[in-house]
Enzyme design. Structure first.
Site, PDB file in Angstrom:
ATOM      1  N   CYS A   1      -5.930   7.441   0.910  1.00 15.49           N
ATOM      2  CA  CYS A   1      -4.835   8.245   0.343  1.00 15.49           C
ATOM      3  C   CYS A   1      -3.515   7.490   0.197  1.00 15.49           C
ATOM      4  O   CYS A   1      -2.623   7.956  -0.514  1.00 15.49           O
ATOM      5  CB  CYS A   1      -4.610   9.492   1.191  1.00 15.49           C
TER       6      CYS A   1
ATOM      7  N   HIS B   1      -2.483  16.205  -4.990  1.00 14.53           N
ATOM      8  CA  HIS B   1      -2.627  14.898  -4.343  1.00 14.53           C
ATOM      9  C   HIS B   1      -3.639  14.070  -5.128  1.00 14.53           C
ATOM     10  O   HIS B   1      -4.833  14.080  -4.848  1.00 14.53           O
ATOM     11  CB  HIS B   1      -3.110  15.138  -2.912  1.00 14.53           C
TER      12      HIS B   1
ATOM     13  N   CYS C   1      -0.641   9.869   5.698  1.00 16.95           N
ATOM     14  CA  CYS C   1      -1.812   9.728   6.558  1.00 16.95           C
ATOM     15  C   CYS C   1      -2.945   9.151   5.717  1.00 16.95           C
ATOM     16  O   CYS C   1      -2.930   9.230   4.485  1.00 16.95           O
ATOM     17  CB  CYS C   1      -2.210  11.067   7.156  1.00 16.95           C
TER      18      CYS C   1
END
Length: 404
Positions: free
Chosen positions: A94, A360, A390
């Site tokens: 991510c 996202h 994260c």
């Protein structure tokens, strides 16, 4: 000794975020085309010569099929940059988009490169999440040995350990939607968001299309938790084996207080001082430090606080020296944990909403957050900001910037 050169961010652009499914606003657009169009707009706005670009670094979490290969180079060729700009593709889950920017900053700070374009792309409607596989997740022998958990279980574990209630998670999620809707209405994204058009120049998407302006604790509270069934299938047992002090995991994350699946791309132009002068560029910010950490892999999503501490240590700063923070809203428990761990107040965090509202797009998100942060600092009169995300398998990444 020759001092390390400063690293300047001259501009940062992104596409709108389109719903990551068939029928989404960007679902008909190939990911490399999203990148190529942003490259062209970045060059048009800043005026750099393509031949001066030392590298194009892109983050992508599912680098297969249409997202395979170094898309930055392909996008450059699509724009007619025949002998200019090589390409590199990176995957740090991510945080891939932010990691691309951090690598670009480190290349320039070494003094060996002077003009680098960095960012990320993810077309989740066209290349679904997990398309690239991976032993950590999909090889039973490896995943068992690593105590693998789906991220949603880890998010629920964080909330349970911290005593976060369902209302706490939904309240943060409602704030995200409300702030994002307010930011769009006030024009906060007008400078950085580049509308996407089709081959005929007709508009496809000009705004993030996942925001629910009317979201509230009450409306979000009506949504069912999504990770309880897979937790009961064995993953809760794995988590409780690592955290036996928890009698049971409360599964309170839903589709409403977790990040949305979307398509999108983002790019930033980074340059050394010498290249700023040579190309007539106007810097907006400079990179003060980056940080990266490995965190406990079962709980997995607590890395942002430690990564932020490491980036701040590099910059010689503390949390009180930072005016605004962008903490990726992978799940509501992630920024809530970050604030509890660091003491950063809510009013400094994600002031224009975040991934719960806008989505996202995995490989692009970190680069999008950097651009959002620069815009917000300029608008509010702030000086310094920090971006952190994260990362799956227990990692964290962060970047500290300062306006010029």
């Amino acid at each position: 000794m020759t001092p390390f050169p400063d690293v300047y961010i001259c501009d940062a652009l992104r596409t709108p975020r389109g719903k990551g499914r068939a029928g989404g606003g960007l679902a008909t657009v190939k990911p490399v085309r999203l990148v190529a169009d942003l490259l062209a707009e970045l060059q048009r706005r800043t005026g750099f010569a393509p031949e001066a670009v030392d590298d194009i670094i892109l983050g992508c979490v599912s680098p297969v099929g249409e997202q395979g290969g170094p898309m930055g180079r392909t996008a450059a060729l699509l724009n007619g940059w025949r002998t200019a700009a090589p390409g590199l593709q990176v995957n740090r889950f991510c945080a891939s988009g932010l990691e691309a920017i951090n690598l670009a900053a480190q290349k320039i700070r070494s003094g060996w490169e002077h003009l680098v374009i960095a960012g990320g792309v993810e077309s989740m409607s066209r290349v679904p999440m997990f398309s690239d596989g991976g032993a950590w997740q999909f090889d039973p022998e490896i995943s068992t040995a690593c105590d693998y958990l789906p991220q949603g279980i880890s998010a629920d574990l964080i909330a349970t350990l911290a005593g976060m209630t369902r209302a706490d998670l939904d309240a943060f999620a409602a704030r995200s939607h409300q702030l994002a809707a307010r930011a769009w209405a006030a024009g906060h994204f007008d400078r950085s968001v580049v509308p996407v058009v089709d081959e005929l120049g007709l508009p496809l998407l000009a705004r993030d299309e996942n925001i629910r302006a009317g979201a509230s604790i009450e409306t979000l509270g009506a949504l069912a938790p999504v990770f309880g069934d897979i937790g009961a299938g064995g993953y809760d047992f794995v988590a409780l084996g690592r955290y036996p002090q928890v009698p049971a995991i409360r599964h309170d994350h839903t589709a409403g207080n977790s990040s949305a699946i979307v398509d999108g791309a983002a790019l930033a132009l980074l340059a050394s001082a010498s290249q700023v002068e040579a190309s007539g560029l106007t810097p907006r910010a400079r990179v003060l430090g980056t940080g990266l950490c490995a965190s406990e892999p079962v709980i997995m999503l607590t890395g942002p606080a430690e990564a932020a501490r490491r980036a701040l240590a590099v910059a010689g700063l503390g949390f009180d020296d930072i005016d605004l923070f962008e903490v990726n809203e992978a799940f509501a428990s992630v920024p809530l944990h970050f604030m509890a761990d660091t003491g950063v107040p809510l009013e400094k965090v994600n002031i224009d909403g975040g991934a719960i509202a806008m989505g996202h797009p995995l490989g692009a998100t970190g680069a999008m957050l950097l651009g959002t942060l620069i815009d917000a600092l300029e608008r509010t009169g702030g000086k310094r900001g920090l971006v952190t995300l994260c990362i799956g398998a227990g990692m964290g990444s962060a970047t500290v910037i300062e306006l010029v």
